[in-house]
Write an enzyme that holds these catalytic residues in place. Structure first.
Site, PDB file in Angstrom:
ATOM      1  N   THR A   1      13.446  31.076 -21.459  1.00  0.00           N
ATOM      2  CA  THR A   1      13.230  29.651 -21.192  1.00  0.00           C
ATOM      3  C   THR A   1      12.869  29.415 -19.724  1.00  0.00           C
ATOM      4  O   THR A   1      13.128  28.352 -19.177  1.00  0.00           O
ATOM      5  CB  THR A   1      14.502  28.847 -21.533  1.00  0.00           C
ATOM      6  OG1 THR A   1      15.602  29.421 -20.807  1.00  0.00           O
ATOM      7  CG2 THR A   1      14.807  28.858 -23.021  1.00  0.00           C
TER       8      THR A   1
ATOM      9  N   GLY B   1      10.898  28.167 -16.875  1.00  0.00           N
ATOM     10  CA  GLY B   1       9.817  27.184 -16.717  1.00  0.00           C
ATOM     11  C   GLY B   1       9.773  26.081 -17.758  1.00  0.00           C
ATOM     12  O   GLY B   1       8.792  25.332 -17.829  1.00  0.00           O
ATOM     13  N   THR B   2      10.852  25.915 -18.531  1.00  0.00           N
ATOM     14  CA  THR B   2      10.828  24.852 -19.552  1.00  0.00           C
ATOM     15  C   THR B   2      10.693  23.461 -18.921  1.00  0.00           C
ATOM     16  O   THR B   2       9.910  22.638 -19.399  1.00  0.00           O
ATOM     17  CB  THR B   2      12.111  24.873 -20.414  1.00  0.00           C
ATOM     18  OG1 THR B   2      13.244  24.921 -19.545  1.00  0.00           O
ATOM     19  CG2 THR B   2      12.139  26.056 -21.356  1.00  0.00           C
ATOM     20  N   GLY B   3      11.469  23.230 -17.863  1.00  0.00           N
ATOM     21  CA  GLY B   3      11.449  21.903 -17.231  1.00  0.00           C
ATOM     22  C   GLY B   3      10.093  21.614 -16.595  1.00  0.00           C
ATOM     23  O   GLY B   3       9.546  20.510 -16.717  1.00  0.00           O
ATOM     24  N   CYS B   4       9.534  22.612 -15.902  1.00  0.00           N
ATOM     25  CA  CYS B   4       8.216  22.444 -15.257  1.00  0.00           C
ATOM     26  C   CYS B   4       7.170  22.127 -16.304  1.00  0.00           C
ATOM     27  O   CYS B   4       6.346  21.211 -16.149  1.00  0.00           O
ATOM     28  CB  CYS B   4       7.802  23.732 -14.530  1.00  0.00           C
ATOM     29  SG  CYS B   4       8.992  24.278 -13.311  1.00  0.00           S
TER      30      CYS B   4
ATOM     31  N   LYS C   1      17.181  15.397 -19.733  1.00  0.00           N
ATOM     32  CA  LYS C   1      16.995  16.541 -20.633  1.00  0.00           C
ATOM     33  C   LYS C   1      18.328  17.198 -20.982  1.00  0.00           C
ATOM     34  O   LYS C   1      19.152  17.423 -20.107  1.00  0.00           O
ATOM     35  CB  LYS C   1      16.092  17.583 -19.964  1.00  0.00           C
ATOM     36  CG  LYS C   1      14.714  17.052 -19.618  1.00  0.00           C
ATOM     37  CD  LYS C   1      13.926  18.061 -18.801  1.00  0.00           C
ATOM     38  CE  LYS C   1      14.499  18.255 -17.414  1.00  0.00           C
ATOM     39  NZ  LYS C   1      13.654  19.069 -16.528  1.00  0.00           N
TER      40      LYS C   1
HETATM   41  N1  LIG Z   1      16.819  26.758 -26.334  1.00  0.00           N
HETATM   42  C1  LIG Z   1      16.112  25.618 -26.452  1.00  0.00           C
HETATM   43  N2  LIG Z   1      15.621  25.226 -27.658  1.00  0.00           N
HETATM   44  C2  LIG Z   1      14.908  24.092 -27.786  1.00  0.00           C
HETATM   45  N3  LIG Z   1      14.629  23.266 -26.762  1.00  0.00           N
HETATM   46  C3  LIG Z   1      15.100  23.589 -25.535  1.00  0.00           C
HETATM   47  C4  LIG Z   1      15.864  24.780 -25.306  1.00  0.00           C
HETATM   48  N4  LIG Z   1      16.167  24.844 -23.983  1.00  0.00           N
HETATM   49  C5  LIG Z   1      15.612  23.763 -23.410  1.00  0.00           C
HETATM   50  N5  LIG Z   1      14.988  22.979 -24.333  1.00  0.00           N
HETATM   51  C6  LIG Z   1      14.216  21.762 -24.086  1.00  0.00           C
HETATM   52  O1  LIG Z   1      13.301  22.079 -23.052  1.00  0.00           O
HETATM   53  C7  LIG Z   1      13.106  20.962 -22.197  1.00  0.00           C
HETATM   54  C8  LIG Z   1      13.475  21.351 -20.774  1.00  0.00           C
HETATM   55  O2  LIG Z   1      14.857  21.214 -20.666  1.00  0.00           O
HETATM   56  P1  LIG Z   1      15.832  21.926 -19.659  1.00  0.00           P
HETATM   57  O3  LIG Z   1      17.093  21.096 -19.670  1.00  0.00           O
HETATM   58  O4  LIG Z   1      15.936  23.374 -20.023  1.00  0.00           O
HETATM   59  O5  LIG Z   1      15.035  21.778 -18.329  1.00  0.00           O
HETATM   60  P2  LIG Z   1      15.283  22.410 -16.926  1.00  0.00           P
HETATM   61  O6  LIG Z   1      16.698  22.870 -16.811  1.00  0.00           O
HETATM   62  O7  LIG Z   1      14.800  21.418 -15.945  1.00  0.00           O
HETATM   63  O8  LIG Z   1      14.341  23.668 -16.921  1.00  0.00           O
HETATM   64  P3  LIG Z   1      14.078  24.639 -15.639  1.00  0.00           P
HETATM   65  O9  LIG Z   1      15.153  25.665 -15.686  1.00  0.00           O
HETATM   66  O10 LIG Z   1      12.731  25.144 -15.915  1.00  0.00           O
HETATM   67  O11 LIG Z   1      14.199  23.804 -14.415  1.00  0.00           O
HETATM   68  C9  LIG Z   1      13.955  19.840 -22.801  1.00  0.00           C
HETATM   69  O12 LIG Z   1      13.161  19.083 -23.688  1.00  0.00           O
HETATM   70  C10 LIG Z   1      15.046  20.603 -23.541  1.00  0.00           C
HETATM   71  O13 LIG Z   1      15.633  19.833 -24.572  1.00  0.00           O
HETATM   72  C1  LIG Z   2       8.588  27.251  -7.876  1.00  0.00           C
HETATM   73  C2  LIG Z   2       9.575  26.853  -8.905  1.00  0.00           C
HETATM   74  N1  LIG Z   2       9.623  25.563  -9.287  1.00  0.00           N
HETATM   75  C3  LIG Z   2      10.491  25.175 -10.238  1.00  0.00           C
HETATM   76  C4  LIG Z   2      11.334  26.085 -10.835  1.00  0.00           C
HETATM   77  C5  LIG Z   2      12.258  25.599 -11.943  1.00  0.00           C
HETATM   78  O1  LIG Z   2      13.459  26.069 -12.022  1.00  0.00           O
HETATM   79  C6  LIG Z   2      11.267  27.442 -10.401  1.00  0.00           C
HETATM   80  N2  LIG Z   2      12.064  28.400 -10.936  1.00  0.00           N
HETATM   81  N3  LIG Z   2      10.369  27.777  -9.444  1.00  0.00           N
END
Ligand SMILES: Nc1ncnc2c1ncn2[C@@H]1O[C@H](COP(=O)(O)OP(=O)(O)OP(=O)(O)O)[C@@H](O)[C@H]1O
Ligand SMILES: Cc1ncc(CO)c(N)n1
Length: 269
Positions: A204, A206-209, A173
């Site tokens: 943003t 929880g985007t990854g979750c 990502k």
């Molecule tokens: N500002 C943004 N605009 C559009 N898409 C985004 C943005 N930020 C993240 N994304 C998308 O959201 C998804 C999650 O990516 P990200 O790299 O933020 O995950 P993450 O760091 O694991 O998230 P978390 O902080 O929840 O663990 C990916 O598809 C990324 O391209």
């Molecule tokens: C419990 C939990 N899982 C995943 C994330 C992702 O960053 C978070 N902030 N908290």
């Protein structure tokens, strides 16, 4: 109805972890179930405490679900420590679980260690080989591969490295880069770039979750890994577009924009 399990940590503020996953599952029309690995005290401003759940209780949660219910896909998020990782891997192997999406959660946006540094090796050796799709962000991919990532080319190199650790697909990502939100999917042969414009928002959490839960839900619904990922990418993009401010820090994404749009409620929140 398809049944999807999240194995992850609880986020008291409801934006990430188990809570995000269950919301994403509901929005995808699948039945969500959970194995809680840890309870975090967190909000939009940070993580303040973590209580790991006893491994015996993690074992029992897995057993209670798989002994009784068919599980169509599994998403794995925060796994905290080595014992937890081993228990999850053993449980999933015992029940021959399929359609496993591993989100290798390591450090929260606010900088808190959600995976103990010494457990990274266990995550690599026990969980990555079980994954249909693994979804590292850039810092996680750097930690797993030992490579530094700046460019899209670096992302491809790291995805290739991670692929040989055992997952069928690697979705690296690009949320942490500065230009477009470009993620790279690697299946061992070719790279697919999934790109959307970057949305200017600080909300943003929880985007990854959310993305990994959406991918698991799509796999359960019978989509191929490629389709599951590209639909997941559309889902997270729209969820970020409709993200909102609660609290004083990084607000959550919106899972129910479709329902609210239909009911004319999006502006009343
Ligand atoms: N500002 C943004 N605009 C559009 N898409 C985004 C943005 N930020 C993240 N994304 C998308 O959201 C998804 C999650 O990516 P990200 O790299 O933020 O995950 P993450 O760091 O694991 O998230 P978390 O902080 O929840 O663990 C990916 O598809 C990324 O391209
Ligand atoms: C419990 C939990 N899982 C995943 C994330 C992702 O960053 C978070 N902030 N908290």
């Amino acid at each position: 109805m398809k049944k999807v399990l999240t194995i992850a940590g609880s986020d008291s503020s409801g934006g990430a972890g188990i809570q995000a996953d269950l919301k994403a599952f509901s929005a995808h029309g699948v039945f969500g179930m959970s194995v809680i690995t840890a309870v975090t005290a967190q909000n939009t401003q940070g993580v303040f405490a973590v209580q790991d759940i006893d491994v015996a209780v993690i074992d029992k949660q897995i057993e209670a679900i798989f002994d009784d219910i068919t599980v169509d896909a599994v998403k794995i998020g925060m796994v905290s420590r080595t014992e937890t990782i081993k228990a999850i891997a053993n449980g999933l192997k015992k029940y021959n679980a399929q359609n496993i999406v591993v989100d290798p959660v390591m450090i929260s946006k606010s900088g808190y260690y959600l995976l103990q540094p010494e457990a990274v090796e266990a995550l690599i050796s026990y969980l990555l080989p079980l994954a249909s799709v693994v979804t590292p962000n850039i810092p996680e991919a750097e930690e797993i591969s030992g490579l530094k990532i700046h460019s899209l080319k670096d992302m491809e190199e790291a995805a290739k490295f991670i692929h040989q650790l055992g997952p069928k697909y690697v979705l690296l990502k690009g949320g942490h880069r500065e230009d477009d939100a470009t993620d790279i999917l690697f299946d061992g042969e070719s790279y697919q770039h999934l790109s959307t414009p970057r949305i200017a928002t600080q909300n943003t959490h929880g985007t990854g979750c959310t993305l990994s839960a959406a991918i698991a839900a799509n796999l359960a619904r019978g989509y191929s890994a490629q389709e599951a990922v590209s639909k997941g990418k559309e889902y997270i993009h729209t969820a970020i577009e409709h993200s909102f401010a609660i609290g004083k820090g990084v607000g959550p994404v919106h899972h129910f924009y479709n329902l609210y749009k239909g009911a004319g409620m999006l502006n009343d929140e």
